[in-house]
Design an enzyme around this catalytic site. Sequence first.
Site: not given
Ligand code: CAA
Length: 258
Positions: A65, A109, A112, A132
């Site tokens: 998400a 998400g 999921e 998360e």
């Molecule tokens: N939401 C918003 N933006 C996201 C994102 C997310 N879930 N995941 C990645 N992005 C964005 C980053 O912020 C980044 O944007 P900027 O260039 O503007 O900074 C861009 O995508 C590229 O990401 P990274 O620079 O972080 O890429 P990376 O290769 O270094 O890392 C990754 C990849 C390990 C997937 C890392 O991006 C990450 O950890 N993302 C978040 C994963 C996460 O926590 N997901 C759970 C979300 S909460 C949820 O899903 C709730 C639910 O159950 C409903």
Amino acid sequence: MAYETIIVEVEDHVAKITLNRPDALNALNSQLLSELVDALQDAQGNDKVRCIVLTGSDKAFAAGADIKMMAEKSFVEVFSGDLFGPEADAIMRVRKPIIAAVSGYALGGGCELAMMCDFIIASDTAKFGQPEINLGVMAGLGGSQRLTRFIGKSKSMDMNLTGRFMDAEEAERAGLVSRVVPAKKLLDEAMSAAQKIAEKSMVSVMAVKEAVNRSYEVPLAEGLLFERRVFHSLFATEDQKEGMAAFAEKREAQFRDK
Ligand code: CAA
């Protein structure tokens, strides 16, 4: 509806929906979810579409998400607005089969969403996770429920509590994905599985989807009775007569969804 965050292509009775927010690794924001629901409902209503493939990019199916969209929300906002509830319900109401073709990250998400599809074909680069917990929250779209049913309590607790990622090989071993293929072959494999399904009788296909999904909702005896009655009811179709006659006559069945 003109889409900005997804791409929809219909080819040989298969609707391919590609999540397309490359700058955010296909993070699921309100616009993407609303476009996805619209495209799925469109595919459901389109007689030319017999199966759906949902995919992302090489790097990410979806990284979860959209954290930036959620960061400042209050409890009252997410609770009163039922954040993600209506979209999840709408996705689960699609009666045509949906195959998730997952490459790269399928996190939070994203994992999921893949689990809401009917089965997952993964590339050897796929990484699944419910991270998360690292954000001070927990899964909210099935990560503590569907994942537990798919891979069992111990592995689900491990994934949800540590936030670690699972690679494609482990995901296949654990029963989360149905097959793992080299990244270059992912879409071919998913499209060819979808085309195989598209050749079947749509009545049987939708019955199978309903029956397998029912197994997650009801006790075994109820599920077995539901299955047997649906099996019986398929004898009312012309496709049952055609399928069995074709077998006896050693030819390919020509199903007409009747
Ligand atoms: N939401 C918003 N933006 C996201 C994102 C997310 N879930 N995941 C990645 N992005 C964005 C980053 O912020 C980044 O944007 P900027 O260039 O503007 O900074 C861009 O995508 C590229 O990401 P990274 O620079 O972080 O890429 P990376 O290769 O270094 O890392 C990754 C990849 C390990 C997937 C890392 O991006 C990450 O950890 N993302 C978040 C994963 C996460 O926590 N997901 C759970 C979300 S909460 C949820 O899903 C709730 C639910 O159950 C409903």
